[in-house]
Design a protein around this motif. Structure first.
Motif, PDB file in Angstrom:
ATOM      1  N   THR A   1       5.289   4.189   1.628  1.00  0.00           N
ATOM      2  CA  THR A   1       4.540   3.042   2.142  1.00  0.00           C
ATOM      3  C   THR A   1       4.134   3.244   3.602  1.00  0.00           C
ATOM      4  OG1 THR A   1       6.632   1.955   2.714  1.00  0.00           O
ATOM      5  CG2 THR A   1       5.671   1.442   0.556  1.00  0.00           C
TER       6      THR A   1
ATOM      7  N   SER B   1      -6.509   6.304   3.941  1.00  0.00           N
ATOM      8  CA  SER B   1      -6.441   5.048   3.189  1.00  0.00           C
ATOM      9  C   SER B   1      -5.399   5.181   2.097  1.00  0.00           C
ATOM     10  CB  SER B   1      -7.802   4.711   2.575  1.00  0.00           C
ATOM     11  OG  SER B   1      -8.243   5.763   1.733  1.00  0.00           O
ATOM     12  N   PRO B   2      -4.763   4.085   1.713  1.00  0.00           N
ATOM     13  CA  PRO B   2      -3.723   4.166   0.680  1.00  0.00           C
ATOM     14  C   PRO B   2      -4.304   4.586  -0.669  1.00  0.00           C
ATOM     15  CG  PRO B   2      -4.241   1.877   1.203  1.00  0.00           C
ATOM     16  CD  PRO B   2      -4.947   2.709   2.217  1.00  0.00           C
TER      17      PRO B   2
ATOM     18  N   TYR C   1       0.877   5.471   0.552  1.00  0.00           N
ATOM     19  CA  TYR C   1       0.142   6.605   1.128  1.00  0.00           C
ATOM     20  C   TYR C   1       0.690   7.919   0.566  1.00  0.00           C
ATOM     21  CZ  TYR C   1      -1.484   3.128   4.479  1.00  0.00           C
ATOM     22  OH  TYR C   1      -2.047   2.018   5.056  1.00  0.00           O
TER      23      TYR C   1
ATOM     24  N   LYS D   1      -2.936   3.737  -3.517  1.00  0.00           N
ATOM     25  CA  LYS D   1      -2.769   2.584  -4.393  1.00  0.00           C
ATOM     26  C   LYS D   1      -2.131   1.458  -3.603  1.00  0.00           C
ATOM     27  CE  LYS D   1       1.577   4.462  -6.247  1.00  0.00           C
ATOM     28  NZ  LYS D   1       2.330   4.862  -7.433  1.00  0.00           N
TER      29      LYS D   1
ATOM     30  N   PRO E   1       0.829  -1.216   0.000  1.00  0.00           N
ATOM     31  CA  PRO E   1       0.000   0.000   0.000  1.00  0.00           C
ATOM     32  C   PRO E   1       0.860   1.260   0.000  1.00  0.00           C
ATOM     33  CG  PRO E   1      -0.795  -1.577   1.625  1.00  0.00           C
ATOM     34  CD  PRO E   1       0.526  -2.091   1.144  1.00  0.00           C
TER      35      PRO E   1
ATOM     36  N   GLN F   1      -5.626  -0.071  -5.654  1.00  0.00           N
ATOM     37  CA  GLN F   1      -7.063  -0.022  -5.451  1.00  0.00           C
ATOM     38  C   GLN F   1      -7.629  -1.387  -5.835  1.00  0.00           C
ATOM     39  OE1 GLN F   1      -8.257   3.335  -7.862  1.00  0.00           O
ATOM     40  NE2 GLN F   1      -7.742   4.788  -6.258  1.00  0.00           N
TER      41      GLN F   1
END
Length: 248
Positions: free
Chosen positions: A125, A167-168, A44, A170, A42, A172
């Motif tokens: 990350t 939320s991250p 951020y 990517k 993930p 998705q």
């Protein structure tokens, strides 16, 4: 004259290989889900804003020339922010285990057209580290730019903040799975048509009519061997009887 395409015939061919289309679609969606949830890390994103303006003076307004000068300086500042002179200090201050060039790959500096506001966008990350890098980069740039350009006209407009519900950006997973379903479906349909095109075998009377263009005048049904044995056992045999007659 080209042969017209029969939609019912095409649907029949797809229906015949529905299992193949469904299998490829399920496989594609499963692979995409596994990769998105368990393989990809993930990522951020944190964002901070800096404002480029003229140094304070006795004048209470900006001229159009001063505004245009500030906008042009933004382009220069974008390059300076990602330079080793700034990012080198950022890596030292945060004790990052990376070079300024590696850190530069995680930072993007953008600004809207004719805007004096620059956005420092950092991806990492670790959400907390992304926020620290964004704020530290803005602070170091603000402190170092007077030494580099002998001008003090940078202000930090908005700092990056850590949101617990962040939320991250990517990957998705849902979007990736949806794309995989579409790709798997298209691949299954294409493969079905290809197999049908390469298959020249004749399976029923409709194939004779379509491929050989010959009328079908009769059909010989297949007789199951077990049924044939059963019927032979249950049938009566004719045996000669006395007096020249036959008994059944």
């Amino acid at each position: 004259m080209e042969e017209a395409i029969d939609l019912r015939q095409l649907m029949g061919r797809l229906k015949k290989r529905f299992w193949l289309i469904a299998l490829l679609t399920i496989i594609a969606a499963t692979i995409s889900g596994v990769v998105s949830f368990f393989v990809l890390t993930p990522m951020y994103e944190a964002n901070t804003q800096i404002l480029v303006n003229q140094a304070k003076s006795k004048e209470q307004f900006y001229s159009s020339y001063e505004l245009q000068t500030n906008v042009q300086l933004i382009q220069t500042y974008n390059d300076i922010i990602k330079s080793p002179a700034i990012l080198g200090e950022v890596t030292k201050e945060l004790n990052l285990d990376m070079t300024p060039k590696q850190l530069s790959n995680q930072i993007q500096v953008t600004n809207s057209q004719d805007s004096q506001v620059a956005h420092i966008v950092v991806q990492d990350t670790n959400a907390r580290l992304a926020v620290k890098i964004a704020n530290t980069t803005a602070a170091v740039f603000k402190n170092e730019v007077p030494k580099i350009m002998s001008i003090d006209n940078v202000s930090i407009l908005a700092k990056a903040e850590l949101d617990e519900s962040l939320s991250p950006i990517k990957p998705q997973p849902l979007l990736n799975i949806a794309i995989a379903i579409v790709v798997g479906l298209m691949a299954g349909i294409a493969l079905s048509f290809l197999l049908d095109y390469l298959d020249n075998s004749i399976k029923d009377e409709q194939d004779i009519d379509q491929i050989m263009e010959l009328p079908v005048i009769g059909v010989i049904s297949l007789i199951d061997e077990e049924e044939l044995k059963g019927s032979s056992v249950s049938s009566h045999s004719l045996t000669p009887a006395r007096g020249g007659s036959h008994s059944v």
